[in-house]
Design a protein around this motif. Structure first.
Motif, PDB file in Angstrom:
ATOM      1  N   GLU A 131       0.828  -1.203   0.000  1.00  0.00           N
ATOM      2  CA  GLU A 131       0.000   0.000   0.000  1.00  0.00           C
ATOM      3  C   GLU A 131       0.869   1.261   0.000  1.00  0.00           C
ATOM      4  OE1 GLU A 131      -3.497   0.028  -0.320  1.00  0.00           O
ATOM      5  OE2 GLU A 131      -2.992  -2.036  -0.866  1.00  0.00           O
ATOM      6  N   ARG A 132       1.411   1.628   1.131  1.00  0.00           N
ATOM      7  CA  ARG A 132       2.234   2.836   1.219  1.00  0.00           C
ATOM      8  C   ARG A 132       3.455   2.586   2.112  1.00  0.00           C
ATOM      9  NH1 ARG A 132      -0.452   7.993   0.239  1.00  0.00           N
ATOM     10  NH2 ARG A 132      -2.562   7.632  -0.552  1.00  0.00           N
TER      11      ARG A 132
ATOM     12  N   ALA B 134     -12.819   3.378   2.573  1.00  0.00           N
ATOM     13  CA  ALA B 134     -12.332   3.920   1.303  1.00  0.00           C
ATOM     14  C   ALA B 134     -12.308   5.443   1.334  1.00  0.00           C
ATOM     15  CB  ALA B 134     -13.215   3.433   0.158  1.00  0.00           C
TER      16      ALA B 134
ATOM     17  N   PRO C 201     -10.360   8.820  -1.227  1.00  0.00           N
ATOM     18  CA  PRO C 201      -9.468   9.149  -2.343  1.00  0.00           C
ATOM     19  C   PRO C 201      -8.048   9.395  -1.845  1.00  0.00           C
ATOM     20  CG  PRO C 201     -11.506  10.425  -2.465  1.00  0.00           C
ATOM     21  CD  PRO C 201     -11.498   9.755  -1.130  1.00  0.00           C
ATOM     22  N   PRO C 202      -7.041   8.992  -2.608  1.00  0.00           N
ATOM     23  CA  PRO C 202      -5.644   9.164  -2.181  1.00  0.00           C
ATOM     24  C   PRO C 202      -5.298  10.597  -1.798  1.00  0.00           C
ATOM     25  CG  PRO C 202      -5.749   7.750  -4.110  1.00  0.00           C
ATOM     26  CD  PRO C 202      -7.140   8.279  -3.902  1.00  0.00           C
ATOM     27  N   GLU C 203      -5.803  11.582  -2.573  1.00  0.00           N
ATOM     28  CA  GLU C 203      -5.439  12.964  -2.279  1.00  0.00           C
ATOM     29  C   GLU C 203      -5.994  13.435  -0.933  1.00  0.00           C
ATOM     30  OE1 GLU C 203      -9.027  12.930  -5.086  1.00  0.00           O
ATOM     31  OE2 GLU C 203      -7.087  11.897  -4.896  1.00  0.00           O
ATOM     32  N   LYS C 204      -7.140  12.900  -0.524  1.00  0.00           N
ATOM     33  CA  LYS C 204      -7.693  13.258   0.785  1.00  0.00           C
ATOM     34  C   LYS C 204      -6.851  12.639   1.910  1.00  0.00           C
ATOM     35  CE  LYS C 204     -12.536  14.239  -0.268  1.00  0.00           C
ATOM     36  NZ  LYS C 204     -12.425  15.646   0.197  1.00  0.00           N
TER      37      LYS C 204
ATOM     38  N   GLU D 295      -3.660  11.909   1.756  1.00  0.00           N
ATOM     39  CA  GLU D 295      -2.390  12.630   1.819  1.00  0.00           C
ATOM     40  C   GLU D 295      -2.557  14.012   2.437  1.00  0.00           C
ATOM     41  OE1 GLU D 295      -1.152   9.960  -1.974  1.00  0.00           O
ATOM     42  OE2 GLU D 295      -1.753  12.064  -2.284  1.00  0.00           O
TER      43      GLU D 295
ATOM     44  N   THR E  92      -2.670   4.282   6.910  1.00  0.00           N
ATOM     45  CA  THR E  92      -3.032   4.754   5.577  1.00  0.00           C
ATOM     46  C   THR E  92      -2.703   3.706   4.515  1.00  0.00           C
ATOM     47  OG1 THR E  92      -0.865   5.809   5.326  1.00  0.00           O
ATOM     48  CG2 THR E  92      -2.656   7.159   6.217  1.00  0.00           C
TER      49      THR E  92
ATOM     50  N   LYS F  89      -3.378   2.883   0.047  1.00  0.00           N
ATOM     51  CA  LYS F  89      -3.384   3.667  -1.188  1.00  0.00           C
ATOM     52  C   LYS F  89      -4.647   4.493  -1.325  1.00  0.00           C
ATOM     53  CE  LYS F  89      -0.353   0.795  -4.073  1.00  0.00           C
ATOM     54  NZ  LYS F  89      -0.287  -0.138  -5.235  1.00  0.00           N
ATOM     55  N   ASP F  90      -5.793   3.847  -1.207  1.00  0.00           N
ATOM     56  CA  ASP F  90      -7.060   4.561  -1.371  1.00  0.00           C
ATOM     57  C   ASP F  90      -8.045   4.178  -0.270  1.00  0.00           C
ATOM     58  OD1 ASP F  90      -7.585   1.992  -2.158  1.00  0.00           O
ATOM     59  OD2 ASP F  90      -8.177   2.485  -4.205  1.00  0.00           O
ATOM     60  N   SER F  91      -7.508   3.892   0.906  1.00  0.00           N
ATOM     61  CA  SER F  91      -8.358   3.555   2.045  1.00  0.00           C
ATOM     62  C   SER F  91      -7.584   3.759   3.334  1.00  0.00           C
ATOM     63  CB  SER F  91      -8.851   2.105   1.955  1.00  0.00           C
ATOM     64  OG  SER F  91      -7.766   1.199   2.086  1.00  0.00           O
TER      65      SER F  91
END
Length: 430
Positions: free
Chosen positions: A67-68, A190, A192-195, A197, A228, A230-232
């Protein structure tokens, strides 16, 4: 009856690492997994450490479903809506060789299973191992719940997780005690990635973790976590079962209580729950370790109580112990000595590794914390009250403010009690 060199019971990180290690040493190896496929029955917070994983799958980060990379780890204490928090951030952790990644176990365990198959391992899913097979006192295989499901083996590695049914039948482990096991519940939400970050102050692709104590678990012995992806976001809470029963909480209510905290609520705002998981986690540590071997049998991972809750480490202990178990099994088979004496090499090696050394370091800490059930309530209160007073600028001279801070702290916990707590913690870590 089909025969193998090594049978591994359980398709989690410990079992798959053991299987990969044994297969690479030339052993005919099979993994028996009760889930639909590896990963479906496994729950962890979701942090995978690089060093232990790379020892099993070199340069795994190049193709694993990670993921990250974790560049920041925060720790906090909750008192109602108040929060004391601190941590450490290192952007260099976002570059190879990394320190750790967040993962989703369903994805990662499937990947690890694929690596096992590439190494020559056979995986049998949707199958429950009911018992070991014996010829006299000698272990010669396993009995499964399938018709004509007996399988022969020279060595069996038990990596069945916290629910140690086979290990207990084999006389290696005792029944789980409610004070030595935690109930962990987790949701995948879930976003969004930008949220993600933006809310965690991260650059694109970077990850962070948060561990929370105090009111995050209603002051019970345990921890809450936010990781965190990727998208969740993975959010969960784990509490010692005995205290959960005593306080009459359900795991779901405890998680909902955490999600309602303003700090957490803001991080999750607008998210959609995608998964909900619950599981038992071994928390007994060194003093609850079972016997790690007998003739033809080795015990690894959660089944061996190899979880370091203080440092939030489980996967690296599982993979390291699994790797050692696979190596020892292969060596014993090649030498023709799968006796208890031959299997004892495993305990020697695992005790010489960080796995047991770390557990030994914390062997008295759980008892200390359990003997003082108010610690997770009173100290978050002292810290929060002290911080509020320290940061309040209302014309009170700082000299008087410090007196007020000390007076408030000692009203909640006497000087003698604080000294005893500090001394007790020091002795527990000695």
């Amino acid at each position: 009856m089909e025969n193998f060199d090594v049978i591994v019971v359980g398709g989690g990180p410990a079992g798959l690492s053991a299987a990969i290690s044994a297969a690479k040493a030339g052993m005919k190896t099979v993994v028996i997994e009760r889930g639909d496929y590896p990963g479906t029955k496994n729950v962890m917070g979701g942090v995978l450490y690089t060093k232990a994983t790379e020892a099993v799958v070199p340069e795994f980060w190049k193709d694993a479903p990670l993921e990250r990379p974790v560049i920041e780890q925060r720790y906090g204490f909750l008192k109602g809506q108040e929060l004391i928090i601190g941590g450490y951030r290192d952007p260099a952790w976002a570059e190879p060789p990394y320190n750790a990644h967040t993962v989703l176990r369903v994805k990662f365990d499937r990947y690890l299973a694929e690596k096992a198959v590439e190494a020559g391992v056979m995986i049998i899913p949707e199958t429950v191992v009911e018992d070991l097979l014996y010829k006299g006192d000698q272990v010669v295989g396993v009995r499964t719940g399938r018709a004509e499901g007996d399988l022969g083996a020279k060595v069996v590695i038990l990596a069945e997780g916290a629910n140690n049914f086979v290990a207990r039948k084999a006389g290696l482990a005792n029944p789980l005690r409610p004070d030595a096991v935690a109930v962990a519940v987790k949701e995948i939400i879930a976003l969004p990635p930008e949220k993600i970050e933006d809310r965690f102050c991260l650059e694109a692709g970077q990850g962070a973790t948060i561990e929370l104590f105090g009111d995050s678990t209603d002051s019970m012995l345990g921890t809450a976590f936010v990781y965190t992806n990727k998208d969740s976001i993975s959010i969960g809470v784990g509490v010692i079962l005995e205290q959960l029963i005593e306080q009459k909480w359900t795991p779901n209510d405890l998680l909902e209580n955490l999600k309602a905290k303003p700090y957490i609520k803001r991080l999750l705002q607008g998210g959609e729950t995608k998964e909900y998981l619950a599981h038992l986690l071994p928390e007994g540590g060194y003093n609850a370790m079972p016997k790690l071997y007998r003739q033809g049998v080795l015990v690894a991972g959660d089944t061996a109580m190899f979880v370091n809750g203080i440092n939030r480490e489980g996967s690296n202990l599982a993979m390291t112990s699994g790797k050692i178990a696979g190596q020892v099994a292969a060596e014993a088979i090649k030498s023709g000595d799968t006796s208890a004496q031959g299997m004892s090499v495993y305990e020697t090696r695992v005790r010489d590794s960080f796995v047991v050394k770390d557990l030994y370091k914390y062997r008295n800490l759980n008892h200390f914390l359990e003997s003082k059930p108010d610690l997770f309530k009173v100290y978050p209160e002292i810290l929060a009250d002290s911080a509020r007073l320290f940061f309040t600028a209302d014309g009170v001279p700082k000299k008087d403010r410090f007196k007020e801070i000390m007076k408030n702290a000692f009203e909640k916990r006497s000087k003698g009690a604080i000294f005893k707590d500090i001394f007790g913690a020091w002795r527990a870590l000695k």
